[in-house]
Design an enzyme around this catalytic site. Sequence first.
Site, PDB file in Angstrom:
ATOM      1  N   PHE A 145      28.848  53.610 -24.017  1.00 35.48           N
ATOM      2  CA  PHE A 145      28.869  52.151 -23.864  1.00 35.48           C
ATOM      3  C   PHE A 145      28.719  51.845 -22.380  1.00 35.48           C
ATOM      4  O   PHE A 145      29.531  52.270 -21.562  1.00 35.48           O
ATOM      5  CB  PHE A 145      30.175  51.537 -24.393  1.00 35.48           C
ATOM      6  CG  PHE A 145      30.142  50.039 -24.339  1.00 35.48           C
ATOM      7  CD1 PHE A 145      29.563  49.308 -25.364  1.00 35.48           C
ATOM      8  CD2 PHE A 145      30.637  49.356 -23.237  1.00 35.48           C
ATOM      9  CE1 PHE A 145      29.492  47.920 -25.303  1.00 35.48           C
ATOM     10  CE2 PHE A 145      30.567  47.972 -23.164  1.00 35.48           C
ATOM     11  CZ  PHE A 145      29.995  47.256 -24.207  1.00 35.48           C
ATOM     12  N   ASP A 230      29.184  56.507 -14.952  1.00 32.69           N
ATOM     13  CA  ASP A 230      29.735  55.181 -15.224  1.00 32.69           C
ATOM     14  C   ASP A 230      31.246  55.329 -15.293  1.00 32.69           C
ATOM     15  O   ASP A 230      31.795  55.809 -16.291  1.00 32.69           O
ATOM     16  CB  ASP A 230      29.155  54.659 -16.538  1.00 32.69           C
ATOM     17  CG  ASP A 230      29.711  53.279 -16.913  1.00 32.69           C
ATOM     18  OD1 ASP A 230      30.752  52.901 -16.356  1.00 32.69           O
ATOM     19  OD2 ASP A 230      29.102  52.620 -17.770  1.00 32.69           O
ATOM     20  N   LYS A 260      36.007  46.679 -14.083  1.00 28.17           N
ATOM     21  CA  LYS A 260      37.293  46.585 -14.787  1.00 28.17           C
ATOM     22  C   LYS A 260      38.513  46.552 -13.848  1.00 28.17           C
ATOM     23  O   LYS A 260      38.793  45.527 -13.251  1.00 28.17           O
ATOM     24  CB  LYS A 260      37.404  47.697 -15.822  1.00 28.17           C
ATOM     25  CG  LYS A 260      36.503  47.449 -17.046  1.00 28.17           C
ATOM     26  CD  LYS A 260      36.930  48.292 -18.219  1.00 28.17           C
ATOM     27  CE  LYS A 260      36.032  48.099 -19.441  1.00 28.17           C
ATOM     28  NZ  LYS A 260      36.433  46.987 -20.289  1.00 28.17           N
TER      29      LYS A 260
HETATM   30  N1  PLP Z   1      30.666  50.670 -18.804  1.00 28.41           N
HETATM   31  C1  PLP Z   1      31.774  51.095 -19.451  1.00 28.41           C
HETATM   32  C2  PLP Z   1      32.091  52.564 -19.439  1.00 28.41           C
HETATM   33  C3  PLP Z   1      32.596  50.195 -20.114  1.00 28.41           C
HETATM   34  O1  PLP Z   1      33.682  50.638 -20.752  1.00 28.41           O
HETATM   35  C4  PLP Z   1      32.266  48.815 -20.091  1.00 28.41           C
HETATM   36  C5  PLP Z   1      33.100  47.836 -20.801  1.00 28.41           C
HETATM   37  O2  PLP Z   1      33.857  48.139 -21.684  1.00 28.41           O
HETATM   38  C6  PLP Z   1      31.108  48.418 -19.410  1.00 28.41           C
HETATM   39  C7  PLP Z   1      30.343  49.367 -18.771  1.00 28.41           C
HETATM   40  C8  PLP Z   1      30.716  46.968 -19.363  1.00 28.41           C
HETATM   41  O3  PLP Z   1      31.570  46.268 -18.510  1.00 28.41           O
HETATM   42  P1  PLP Z   1      31.668  44.690 -18.590  1.00 28.41           P
HETATM   43  O4  PLP Z   1      32.278  44.353 -19.908  1.00 28.41           O
HETATM   44  O5  PLP Z   1      32.525  44.310 -17.406  1.00 28.41           O
HETATM   45  O6  PLP Z   1      30.294  44.150 -18.461  1.00 28.41           O
END
Ligand code: PLP
Length: 408
Positions: A145, A230, A260
């Site tokens: 994700f 990520d 986050k």
């Molecule tokens: N990358 C990861 C690993 C995530 O867990 C999330 C959100 O849960 C995102 C990207 C996307 O972040 P945002 O919801 O702040 O756009």
Amino acid sequence: MSARDRYSASLMNTFGPPQLVLTRGKGARVWDEDGNEYVDLLGGIAVNALGHAHPAVVEAVTRQLSTLGHVSNFFATDPQITLAERLLDLIAPRRVGEAAHQGSGRGGFRGKVFLANSGTEANEAALKLTRLTGRTHLVAAEGSFHGRTMGALALTSKAAYREPFEPLPGDVTFVPYGDPEALREAVTDRTAAVVLEPIQGEAGVVEAPMGYLETARTVTRDHGALLWLDEVQTGIGRTGAWLAAAGDPDVAPDVVTLAKGLGGGLPIGACVGLGAAGDLLQPGHHGTTFGGNPVACAAALAVLDTIDDDGLLEHAGVLGERIRAGVADDPRVTSVRGRGLLIGIDVAVDAPRVVSAARTGGFIVNATGPHTLRLAPPLVLGDDEVEQFLAAWPGMLDRAADEQGATA
Ligand code: PLP
């Protein structure tokens, strides 16, 4: 008209009906509109690193907003610069005696930061950066994700999220997460980057097997591709370390994305390019009106300082172990995963029912799948709150099982 009815009448139905209408929070606790108190074991989905209404964040934001709230990217501010330096310090520490702007790192200098407003935007910046290698092929993992904007969605594997919006930016190969052979096969000399989460959060807290990220480093290096981690969910203390993997010299990624927990509740994201990758984006390539906003940066600096000053990395490690061991005592728990305060729990009962039983008992938890729960509480969670949760845990499972039985 109730707040829930007003919500449904005025907000797009992207998230379904809200579980609660919350009115205030303090530390790791929140209260709803009826005055009910909850221990928040989800922390805004791994966001409220310092819990709710932490004085350091409140003070930093208030001070910054009453001094200089927004300037646009025609101008620079000290919180923005200091935050970029601090993030580089975390990922690619300086050698003794080296100034913040000097580099010890990969490619002769440490790297550069692009500040955004969310995880998906941090990833969008990273994706654009990878295109500037002159290659377009990307390798991502099944179960990944990375966000919901079109570029980040192209790297997100879940069909239900992707299919309504296809065609997405193409040339992405998905490989089974944790399988080094599959990675070796997928990466070629046309690959721009491999993007991986060190622990897949939305997939239910699935850790990369030992050596997998190191293999990803070797394979990408062999093919002249970038390794992009990520750490949006895993970064900034969540796993009991500043970063789950990006600081590891054997992994040494070229790109790291964060969001986050970084802002402690204020919207902020960061795309960090290490070494030469930090110089790929040049004037005109990318931008944002709010990214690097001094208020969000001041909040992030307060988060970093407080994690440091209050020993919250160690605290997260200790409490995480206690929770994992405590929940695992129940025979209906089939697997417990994670590091620090990012915890995945597989249960033999229906996980969404456990979420609602927990809520009835005064706890906020989250289900990432039909039998999987995720906890990502504030790093300031107290020992007493952990004890309260563990004492209530068997009862939550009983209640979920009873309800399941009643409707079977
Ligand atoms: N990358 C990861 C690993 C995530 O867990 C999330 C959100 O849960 C995102 C990207 C996307 O972040 P945002 O919801 O702040 O756009």
